[in-house]
Design a protein around this motif. Sequence first.
Motif, PDB file in Angstrom:
ATOM      1  N   GLU A  38      -4.802 -38.930  44.051  1.00  0.00           N
ATOM      2  CA  GLU A  38      -6.083 -38.639  44.678  1.00  0.00           C
ATOM      3  C   GLU A  38      -7.020 -39.816  44.473  1.00  0.00           C
ATOM      4  OE1 GLU A  38      -7.846 -34.757  44.540  1.00  0.00           O
ATOM      5  OE2 GLU A  38      -9.859 -35.608  44.427  1.00  0.00           O
ATOM      6  N   GLY A  39      -7.278 -40.544  45.567  1.00  0.00           N
ATOM      7  CA  GLY A  39      -8.219 -41.656  45.485  1.00  0.00           C
ATOM      8  C   GLY A  39      -9.597 -41.256  45.947  1.00  0.00           C
ATOM      9  N   CYS A  40      -9.665 -40.227  46.800  1.00  0.00           N
ATOM     10  CA  CYS A  40     -10.968 -39.857  47.353  1.00  0.00           C
ATOM     11  C   CYS A  40     -11.111 -38.361  47.581  1.00  0.00           C
ATOM     12  CB  CYS A  40     -11.210 -40.596  48.671  1.00  0.00           C
ATOM     13  SG  CYS A  40     -10.141 -40.075  50.019  1.00  0.00           S
ATOM     14  N   GLY A  41     -10.035 -37.683  47.954  1.00  0.00           N
ATOM     15  CA  GLY A  41     -10.119 -36.248  48.225  1.00  0.00           C
ATOM     16  C   GLY A  41     -10.774 -35.922  49.556  1.00  0.00           C
ATOM     17  N   THR A  42     -11.056 -36.940  50.370  1.00  0.00           N
ATOM     18  CA  THR A  42     -11.754 -36.697  51.633  1.00  0.00           C
ATOM     19  C   THR A  42     -11.040 -37.313  52.835  1.00  0.00           C
ATOM     20  OG1 THR A  42     -13.124 -38.638  51.136  1.00  0.00           O
ATOM     21  CG2 THR A  42     -14.050 -36.481  50.597  1.00  0.00           C
ATOM     22  N   GLY A  43      -9.805 -37.718  52.657  1.00  0.00           N
ATOM     23  CA  GLY A  43      -9.070 -38.255  53.804  1.00  0.00           C
ATOM     24  C   GLY A  43      -9.373 -39.704  54.122  1.00  0.00           C
ATOM     25  N   ASP A  44      -9.988 -40.427  53.209  1.00  0.00           N
ATOM     26  CA  ASP A  44     -10.425 -41.789  53.522  1.00  0.00           C
ATOM     27  C   ASP A  44      -9.607 -42.896  52.861  1.00  0.00           C
ATOM     28  OD1 ASP A  44     -12.688 -40.945  55.093  1.00  0.00           O
ATOM     29  OD2 ASP A  44     -13.622 -40.326  53.201  1.00  0.00           O
ATOM     30  N   CYS A  45      -8.645 -42.569  52.002  1.00  0.00           N
ATOM     31  CA  CYS A  45      -7.966 -43.652  51.281  1.00  0.00           C
ATOM     32  C   CYS A  45      -6.452 -43.677  51.435  1.00  0.00           C
ATOM     33  CB  CYS A  45      -8.318 -43.617  49.791  1.00  0.00           C
ATOM     34  SG  CYS A  45      -7.417 -42.380  48.844  1.00  0.00           S
ATOM     35  N   GLY A  46      -5.854 -42.552  51.795  1.00  0.00           N
ATOM     36  CA  GLY A  46      -4.414 -42.530  52.036  1.00  0.00           C
ATOM     37  C   GLY A  46      -3.540 -42.530  50.797  1.00  0.00           C
ATOM     38  N   ALA A  47      -4.134 -42.527  49.605  1.00  0.00           N
ATOM     39  CA  ALA A  47      -3.320 -42.546  48.384  1.00  0.00           C
ATOM     40  C   ALA A  47      -2.497 -41.272  48.235  1.00  0.00           C
ATOM     41  CB  ALA A  47      -4.208 -42.735  47.155  1.00  0.00           C
ATOM     42  N   CYS A  48      -2.905 -40.227  48.944  1.00  0.00           N
ATOM     43  CA  CYS A  48      -2.246 -38.924  48.839  1.00  0.00           C
ATOM     44  C   CYS A  48      -1.248 -38.695  49.963  1.00  0.00           C
ATOM     45  CB  CYS A  48      -3.313 -37.837  48.888  1.00  0.00           C
ATOM     46  SG  CYS A  48      -4.169 -37.851  50.477  1.00  0.00           S
ATOM     47  N   SER A  49      -0.911 -39.759  50.720  1.00  0.00           N
ATOM     48  CA  SER A  49      -0.066 -39.589  51.916  1.00  0.00           C
ATOM     49  C   SER A  49       1.279 -38.942  51.597  1.00  0.00           C
ATOM     50  CB  SER A  49       0.194 -40.957  52.568  1.00  0.00           C
ATOM     51  OG  SER A  49      -1.014 -41.539  52.985  1.00  0.00           O
TER      52      SER A  49
ATOM     53  N   SER B 151      -2.472 -35.406  52.077  1.00  0.00           N
ATOM     54  CA  SER B 151      -2.240 -34.095  51.460  1.00  0.00           C
ATOM     55  C   SER B 151      -3.518 -33.531  50.839  1.00  0.00           C
ATOM     56  CB  SER B 151      -1.120 -34.170  50.426  1.00  0.00           C
ATOM     57  OG  SER B 151      -1.453 -35.048  49.378  1.00  0.00           O
ATOM     58  N   CYS B 152      -4.550 -34.354  50.700  1.00  0.00           N
ATOM     59  CA  CYS B 152      -5.823 -33.830  50.197  1.00  0.00           C
ATOM     60  C   CYS B 152      -6.560 -33.051  51.278  1.00  0.00           C
ATOM     61  CB  CYS B 152      -6.704 -34.950  49.656  1.00  0.00           C
ATOM     62  SG  CYS B 152      -7.382 -36.037  50.930  1.00  0.00           S
ATOM     63  N   LEU B 153      -6.113 -33.187  52.537  1.00  0.00           N
ATOM     64  CA  LEU B 153      -6.779 -32.483  53.635  1.00  0.00           C
ATOM     65  C   LEU B 153      -5.942 -31.308  54.140  1.00  0.00           C
ATOM     66  CD1 LEU B 153      -8.208 -35.421  55.814  1.00  0.00           C
ATOM     67  CD2 LEU B 153      -9.343 -34.110  54.014  1.00  0.00           C
TER      68      LEU B 153
END
Lengths: 746, 158
Positions: free
Chosen positions: B40-51, B61-63
């Motif tokens: 989780e880099g941001c939790g708002t769909g803006d960083c892609g770390a959770c792809s 996946s955070c969205l």
Amino acid sequence: MAFDETKHDYKVIGTRPVRPDGIDKVTGRALYGADLSAPGMLTAAILRSPHAHAKIVKIDTSKAEAMAGVKAVVTSRDFGLPEDQDLRDTQDNCMARDKVLYDGHAVAAVAAINAQVAKAALKAIEVEYEKLPHVIDVDDAMKGDAPLVLEGRALETVPEGWSQNVTNYCEFGHGDLDDGFARADLIVERSFKTGATHQGYIEPHACLASMGPDGRGELWCCTQGQYMVREVCAGIMEIEASQLKVTPSEIGGGFGGKTTVFIEPVALALSRKAGRPVKLVMTREEVFRASGPTIHSSTDVKIGMTKDGTITAARADLRYSGGCYPNGTCEMGAQAAFAPYDLKAVRTYGWNALTNRPKEISYRAPGAPTAIYAVESVVDEMCQKLGLDPVDVRLKNAADKGTKSSYGVTFEDIGLKATLEAAKAHPHYTAPLGPNQGRGLSCGFWFNFGGNASVTLSVNTDGTVNVTEGNPDIGGSRASISMIAAEELGIGYDRVRTIVADTTSIGHSDTTDGSRVTFTVGLATIKAARDAKTKMCARAAALWGIDPEAVEWVDGAAQPSGPNAGKFPPMSLAEIAAVSFQTGGPIAGHHESNADGAGVSFGVHLCDIEVDPETGASKVVRYTVFQDAGKAIHPDYVEGQLQGGAVQGIGWALNEEYIYGEDGILQNPGFLDYRVPVASDLPPIDTVILEVPNPGHPYGVRGVGETSIVPPLAAIANAMSRGAGVRLTQLPMSPPRVLSALMAKG
Amino acid sequence: MKSIPVSTTVNGDAVDFVCAPGETLLDALRNRLSLTGAKEGCGTGDCGACSVTLNGRLVCSCLVLAAEAEGAEVGTVEGMADHDKLHVLQQSFLDHAALQCGICTPGILVASKALLEENPEPTDEEVRYWLAGNLCRCTGYDKIVRAVQDAAAKMRSA
Ligand code: FES
Ligand code: FES
């Protein structure tokens, strides 16, 4: 045995092996700050100030404490009052005491059985604030009638007559300015402003704390310095350093932003109170509001030049604000501003003023990018006015070996001229430009640091080696350290494994900052390896029954140093290690020291940008970095530092900025509105590594991590001036600002 | 609030978990299934770390709600290697030093794999636009683009 101080024939140094932590990082196995859990673990959350500046009248936590699933609540009442002022500032920054000093300042924290309960409990905490007037801009903060962020914090060096917000003042330089300006054919004086930026590491601050009532604790966290965390947290928690074991996780970027603590003492306090392990992870919004962004600045530069491009005098006045607590970044800016130039008359003056913003913490070459942006912009304007080539003018005035720098030290061997000449000779410098395109360049500089390091190098009985060191690996340093050990011992890279230890496993090392790890830990590794080699030579000497002084280490083996020493076949490291238990016991080399001689680093960036005249949007279309690395241990990771720093600088120049509303509230605490460069914004970033050896290191290594963020700001401003005919004196050069400059130009 | 039972497939394995109604797929993967590769880099769909991929589609996946994984197939970085054999992209990222801190790497690898499945011969510009949702603050993307292109070439000739 004796060692040559310098070495030139390398087998491992300069190659590009795969890093030892690589597979863990491409498979998802590597554990970062937020990736560890513990049995019985609680989840914590922090309540933060909604005001820029306010007195805390009352905090009532009773409703939150009574909620099912809430196990601990802490406020500043749960912390002592450290005597040391810096420690107290750090603690107050982690948990506000009497006043909140910025939007996002922590006021209370909760540990609960899960995140949902913790969040609900935050809502149940009642805080009564009395709002105070706030100040956000550095120039406003220095005025006599500005709202005071803190009182009585000015250092003795600050002259009378300033607002109490002015905490630091400094002056550097030499020569007669008036005389210098009198000799100039052209004098240009300009003022610049730059916004605060954030390091933007993708991993938010995260930790897992476990602490008992007996004052023993363990802490897992993402940090650039586990010893720093230990010292600060032990101080705040009033426990002994030996009782707090801090283990650094893999770190998801830092760039200076993880060289202090923001949440670790809070997690420890919650854990002590709850009697259970506590995990605390910042959200991205919290990272923006309440970690440590950069200074913002206001700078005046005045330079005098003769028609042939000789700088006759130079002056800079640098006003910085590092947020709500005192800090000395202005000194680094004031020292760096004119470092690339050999000047007869130069003076810099630096101020720091308090504002209601989060406390600044380092970001790659702190203080230097904005100072050099201002200076290099003025130099470029003068080159244009006098019709001179910008590289030639810089070469004419460039600092070199023996130059007395503007901040007092006399340079040893430095690579500035070499980088300038490389830039001039590079095809990029003369490549044709397209419509609406311009080319700019700028010099950059950073001091680099040495400092404390401890290294243990253990020789295992199977002939392999473990290096234990204490500096978190942000960008491949374990690979470089393993390479250095392999080189020095004369064994293969794959025979060495380097680990970054917790605070109980090896002695102190300073934080991973100041571009110091490859230099300082590398130096300690060389010395630890030499210690081990001396011991291995002694073992071989004992087996051969000769004097240890008559044994030398060549190509990974002990051998008699000459025909008089005796005739014995060489004994390899593996052979000596295999019999070590019979020859005196395990073999290890150590080195602990406080290193100096880090060797300053210079770079030059060349940049082409294209400005859309309709929208004011700019795009970098070609970019080349030239930097002196002294000696590149692992060129891939040197290139990576140059590229990463350049792109952060591009973001600073074009997009990134903390934006505050009239109410002093941060308007853009997220990656959507605080826009860092993405892949499609950028061209390839080409790199040219120069190697002008640092005389302070046996291989000539210089730090490389920071200089690369310094030149992009002016390189882009200069490219814009040459391509679009507008000189932007305020950063970022965002499309609206560029468009209004274009319209004003007509 | 009542928990929701979810049956899904992650990296080919059938798994069951229960989650809170508002819980993200990222939290469920990390906290309930111990798959901490997605970050989780941001939790708002803006960083892609959770792809991750959801039924083959690249998502943040955070969205995504954890409950949406019911009956779906989820792919994460942990499923990229074939036992002890790295995926071509993983090896290429190592060979090209396309990571510094590595926190963005799982997301970028998952996203790059999805790209090459859809477009085995992308231009540099296509790689850059495809990865525009994945922030990397360390590398400046240069070595990442090279690593993806080298992997694409190897995969085409394999
Ligand atoms: S954590 Fe999902 S996009 Fe950043
Ligand atoms: S390698 Fe650090 S964010 Fe990409």
